[in-house]
Write a protein that holds these residues in place. Structure first.
Motif, PDB file in Angstrom:
ATOM      1  N   GLU A 142       0.884  -1.421  -0.203  1.00  0.00           N
ATOM      2  CA  GLU A 142      -0.018   0.086  -0.060  1.00  0.00           C
ATOM      3  C   GLU A 142       0.955   1.125   0.019  1.00  0.00           C
ATOM      4  OE1 GLU A 142      -4.537  -1.738   1.385  1.00  0.00           O
ATOM      5  OE2 GLU A 142      -3.160  -0.582   3.051  1.00  0.00           O
ATOM      6  N   ALA A 143       1.897   1.158   0.691  1.00  0.00           N
ATOM      7  CA  ALA A 143       2.734   2.425   0.726  1.00  0.00           C
ATOM      8  C   ALA A 143       3.381   2.653  -0.670  1.00  0.00           C
ATOM      9  CB  ALA A 143       3.998   2.176   1.714  1.00  0.00           C
ATOM     10  N   ALA A 144       3.950   1.505  -1.422  1.00  0.00           N
ATOM     11  CA  ALA A 144       4.270   1.787  -2.778  1.00  0.00           C
ATOM     12  C   ALA A 144       3.120   2.244  -3.786  1.00  0.00           C
ATOM     13  CB  ALA A 144       4.855   0.367  -3.429  1.00  0.00           C
ATOM     14  N   MET A 145       1.859   1.779  -3.526  1.00  0.00           N
ATOM     15  CA  MET A 145       0.690   2.138  -4.350  1.00  0.00           C
ATOM     16  C   MET A 145       0.781   3.690  -3.930  1.00  0.00           C
ATOM     17  SD  MET A 145      -1.871  -0.687  -4.799  1.00  0.00           S
ATOM     18  CE  MET A 145      -2.426  -0.994  -2.944  1.00  0.00           C
ATOM     19  N   VAL A 146       0.781   4.374  -2.697  1.00  0.00           N
ATOM     20  CA  VAL A 146       0.577   5.721  -2.512  1.00  0.00           C
ATOM     21  C   VAL A 146       1.823   6.551  -3.227  1.00  0.00           C
ATOM     22  CG1 VAL A 146       0.965   7.535  -0.946  1.00  0.00           C
ATOM     23  CG2 VAL A 146      -0.553   5.191  -0.315  1.00  0.00           C
ATOM     24  N   ARG A 147       3.073   5.683  -3.209  1.00  0.00           N
ATOM     25  CA  ARG A 147       4.020   6.491  -3.875  1.00  0.00           C
ATOM     26  C   ARG A 147       3.797   6.588  -5.611  1.00  0.00           C
ATOM     27  NH1 ARG A 147       7.547   3.444  -0.426  1.00  0.00           N
ATOM     28  NH2 ARG A 147       7.450   2.042  -1.860  1.00  0.00           N
ATOM     29  N   SER A 148       3.130   5.482  -5.956  1.00  0.00           N
ATOM     30  CA  SER A 148       2.951   5.608  -7.332  1.00  0.00           C
ATOM     31  C   SER A 148       1.791   6.581  -7.617  1.00  0.00           C
ATOM     32  CB  SER A 148       3.049   4.336  -7.962  1.00  0.00           C
ATOM     33  OG  SER A 148       1.768   3.619  -7.622  1.00  0.00           O
ATOM     34  N   GLY A 149       0.867   6.967  -6.838  1.00  0.00           N
ATOM     35  CA  GLY A 149      -0.298   7.627  -7.040  1.00  0.00           C
ATOM     36  C   GLY A 149      -1.410   6.866  -7.472  1.00  0.00           C
ATOM     37  N   LEU A 150      -1.504   5.503  -6.965  1.00  0.00           N
ATOM     38  CA  LEU A 150      -2.598   4.517  -7.422  1.00  0.00           C
ATOM     39  C   LEU A 150      -3.499   4.522  -6.178  1.00  0.00           C
ATOM     40  CD1 LEU A 150      -3.594   2.408  -9.590  1.00  0.00           C
ATOM     41  CD2 LEU A 150      -1.844   0.637  -8.260  1.00  0.00           C
ATOM     42  N   ASP A 151      -4.713   4.732  -6.496  1.00  0.00           N
ATOM     43  CA  ASP A 151      -5.699   4.973  -5.404  1.00  0.00           C
ATOM     44  C   ASP A 151      -6.319   3.298  -5.226  1.00  0.00           C
ATOM     45  OD1 ASP A 151      -7.242   5.433  -3.571  1.00  0.00           O
ATOM     46  OD2 ASP A 151      -8.569   6.891  -4.619  1.00  0.00           O
ATOM     47  N   MET A 152      -5.692   2.474  -4.271  1.00  0.00           N
ATOM     48  CA  MET A 152      -6.264   1.251  -4.443  1.00  0.00           C
ATOM     49  C   MET A 152      -5.770   0.491  -3.063  1.00  0.00           C
ATOM     50  SD  MET A 152      -5.212  -1.173  -7.582  1.00  0.00           S
ATOM     51  CE  MET A 152      -6.308  -2.092  -8.264  1.00  0.00           C
ATOM     52  N   ARG A 153      -6.683  -0.268  -2.417  1.00  0.00           N
ATOM     53  CA  ARG A 153      -6.182  -0.850  -1.180  1.00  0.00           C
ATOM     54  C   ARG A 153      -6.418  -2.233  -1.352  1.00  0.00           C
ATOM     55  NH1 ARG A 153     -10.344  -2.544   2.123  1.00  0.00           N
ATOM     56  NH2 ARG A 153      -9.518  -2.469   4.201  1.00  0.00           N
ATOM     57  N   ALA A 154      -5.545  -3.249  -0.567  1.00  0.00           N
ATOM     58  CA  ALA A 154      -5.663  -4.622  -0.596  1.00  0.00           C
ATOM     59  C   ALA A 154      -7.043  -4.927   0.456  1.00  0.00           C
ATOM     60  CB  ALA A 154      -4.284  -5.163  -0.062  1.00  0.00           C
ATOM     61  N   ALA A 155      -7.876  -5.533  -0.247  1.00  0.00           N
ATOM     62  CA  ALA A 155      -8.852  -6.143   0.604  1.00  0.00           C
ATOM     63  C   ALA A 155      -8.511  -7.277   1.407  1.00  0.00           C
ATOM     64  CB  ALA A 155     -10.166  -6.687  -0.379  1.00  0.00           C
ATOM     65  N   LEU A 156      -7.455  -8.264   0.767  1.00  0.00           N
ATOM     66  CA  LEU A 156      -7.068  -9.269   1.507  1.00  0.00           C
ATOM     67  C   LEU A 156      -5.719  -9.819   1.052  1.00  0.00           C
ATOM     68  CD1 LEU A 156      -9.042 -12.609   1.209  1.00  0.00           C
ATOM     69  CD2 LEU A 156      -8.641 -11.137  -0.953  1.00  0.00           C
ATOM     70  N   LEU A 157      -5.046 -10.483   1.734  1.00  0.00           N
ATOM     71  CA  LEU A 157      -3.796 -11.020   1.387  1.00  0.00           C
ATOM     72  C   LEU A 157      -4.078 -12.730   1.789  1.00  0.00           C
ATOM     73  CD1 LEU A 157      -0.397 -11.064   1.560  1.00  0.00           C
ATOM     74  CD2 LEU A 157      -0.785 -11.145   4.052  1.00  0.00           C
ATOM     75  N   VAL A 158      -3.635 -13.380   0.399  1.00  0.00           N
ATOM     76  CA  VAL A 158      -3.670 -14.847   0.345  1.00  0.00           C
ATOM     77  C   VAL A 158      -2.353 -15.324  -0.214  1.00  0.00           C
ATOM     78  CG1 VAL A 158      -6.314 -15.142   0.228  1.00  0.00           C
ATOM     79  CG2 VAL A 158      -4.967 -14.874  -1.680  1.00  0.00           C
ATOM     80  N   ASN A 159      -2.162 -16.621   0.074  1.00  0.00           N
ATOM     81  CA  ASN A 159      -0.957 -17.283  -0.460  1.00  0.00           C
ATOM     82  C   ASN A 159      -1.641 -17.827  -1.856  1.00  0.00           C
ATOM     83  OD1 ASN A 159       0.200 -20.550  -0.580  1.00  0.00           O
ATOM     84  ND2 ASN A 159       1.462 -18.952   0.136  1.00  0.00           N
ATOM     85  N   ASP A 160      -0.825 -18.289  -2.875  1.00  0.00           N
ATOM     86  CA  ASP A 160      -1.190 -18.961  -4.142  1.00  0.00           C
ATOM     87  C   ASP A 160      -2.209 -20.095  -3.898  1.00  0.00           C
ATOM     88  OD1 ASP A 160       1.056 -20.072  -3.239  1.00  0.00           O
ATOM     89  OD2 ASP A 160       1.982 -20.213  -5.280  1.00  0.00           O
ATOM     90  N   THR A 161      -1.675 -20.804  -2.878  1.00  0.00           N
ATOM     91  CA  THR A 161      -2.361 -22.274  -2.782  1.00  0.00           C
ATOM     92  C   THR A 161      -3.966 -21.907  -2.289  1.00  0.00           C
ATOM     93  OG1 THR A 161      -1.656 -22.383  -0.367  1.00  0.00           O
ATOM     94  CG2 THR A 161      -0.521 -23.689  -1.979  1.00  0.00           C
TER      95      THR A 161
END
Ligand code: GLC
Length: 369
Positions: free
Chosen positions: A77-96
């Motif tokens: 999320e910090a990197a998205m702020v730096r790049s000016g992208l207005d997004m948030r992560a709804a959740l974090l998952v493993n690929d499995t």
């Protein structure tokens, strides 16, 4: 893979930004300002809620030290702020877990998911009351997905060759991921290379010792598959790969056959270990057909429910011999009667699409329609 977490996440955020811009061009502006995404992060994480978890350690050749112990979503999320992208992560998952979600979306009998690609891992649905860490935690279904991180499984009963020991000690994560190092696509080619190098150093079977044989990871697993599956009478593909990739030229058919045999031994061991892992899950959740033996019933009397395991990863999907050995071992361990009820179902891009489906169902943004 070896830089800083800031570099890694700036790269991810900029790629994401390009994707969003491409998707948005030509379409009506969305009424939703902050968009949400599902973040699939295919590494061991100590997860404390839907959208928080810290990286325990890196696997699969990544080595960005400053990131170990950090909150993964916060970094994104910090990197998205730096790049000016207005997004948030709804959740974090493993690929499995993404793969399990996609598998279950298609087929309600899906109880586990396995990845056998660059790395290997599995997850399965466990009864929430059987998870000690979660005592008292209510889940609506009564079940919880457990990311096993089976790549790090180890047992003193698992015989290790000198090739395994050397590969491990020269890796960026020695003493970790022992099971993964015997099974997954990242490593199989290098085990084969090590065997050929040893033979070459100790005999003249492969001619003068080629310097290329000493270069780690020069032989990638798709080349092992190509050699293994070469069905030309003269083993032309084997000759080509030995020459072009390993610098071994002019070898007789007998020696080419030896190279195929090495690929066979290494791949067969990997596939059989993966099959044993799958049986381990089935045993744990009572789907290995042994559920009713206590009452004197034999395995075959027990009515087996259809059991689906979602499976993904290049090693499984693109390497027919690997698949064949894995299926063979499953039937061998479970017995035909039980194995016929176990379906290994290939899903496609569970880590992406499954992650997105989960994000959509946990989204905090009201859904339209
Ligand atoms: C590695 C990771 C694991 C992932 C697997 C497959 O084993 O530690 O989290 O699921 O690779 O990508």
């Amino acid at each position: 893979m070896t830089s800083t977490s800031e570099d890694l996440f700036d790269f991810i955020a900029s790629t994401l930004k390009q994707f969003v811009e491409k998707e948005e061009s030509g379409s009506e502006p969305s009424p939703v300002r902050t968009r949400e995404l599902g973040f699939t992060f295919s590494f061991p994480v100590k997860q404390s809620s839907l959208r928080s978890g810290i990286l325990i350690k890196w696997t699969k050749g990544f080595a960005i030290e400053d990131m170990v112990g950090k909150e993964v979503v916060e970094l994104l999320e910090a990197a998205m702020v730096r790049s000016g992208l207005d997004m948030r992560a709804a959740l974090l998952v493993n690929d499995t877990v993404g793969t399990l979600a996609l598998g279950r979306y298609h087929d309600a009998d899906t109880v586990a998911a396995v990845i056998i690609g660059t790395g290997t891992n599995a997850c399965y649905l466990e009864r929430a009351d059987a998870i000690i860490k979660c005592q008292g935690l209510l889940t609506t279904s009564g079940y919880m997905a457990v990311n096993m991180e089976w790549g790090n499984f180890w047992s003193s009963h698992l015989p290790r060759t000198s090739y395994d020991i050397d590969l491990d000690s020269e890796s960026p994560n020695p003493n970790d991921q022992g099971f993964e190092k015997m099974i997954s696509g990242m490593y199989l080619g290098d085990i084969v290379r090590r065997v050929i190098l040893r033979i070459s150093l100790e005999s003249d079977i492969f001619g003068p010792v080629s310097s290329r044989l000493s270069i780690p990871f020069i032989l990638q697993t798709p080349l092992v598959a190509a050699m293994h599956e070469d069905d030309s009478p003269e083993l032309k593909e084997v000759a080509k790969i030995l020459k072009e990739n390993l610098g071994i030229s002019e070898v007789s058919l007998k020696v080419r056959k030896l190279a195929v045999r090495i690929c066979d031994v290494v791949t067969r061991r990997a596939a059989r270990l993966a099959a044993a892992g799958i049986v381990g899950i089935l045993k744990k959740i009572g789907r290995d057909g042994s559920g009713g033996t206590a009452g004197g019933r034999s395995k075959s009397d027990v009515k087996m429910r259809r059991t689906v395991v979602a499976i993904e990863g290049g090693l499984y999907t693109s390497y027919a011999m690997f698949r064949q050995y894995l299926h063979g071992a499953l039937s061998e361990i479970l017995g035909e009667d039980v194995a016929q009820h176990v379906v290994l179902q290939v899903t496609e891009d569970g880590s992406g699409i499954g992650g997105a489906l989960l994000a959509a169902s946990y989204s905090s943004i009201p859904q339209r329609g």
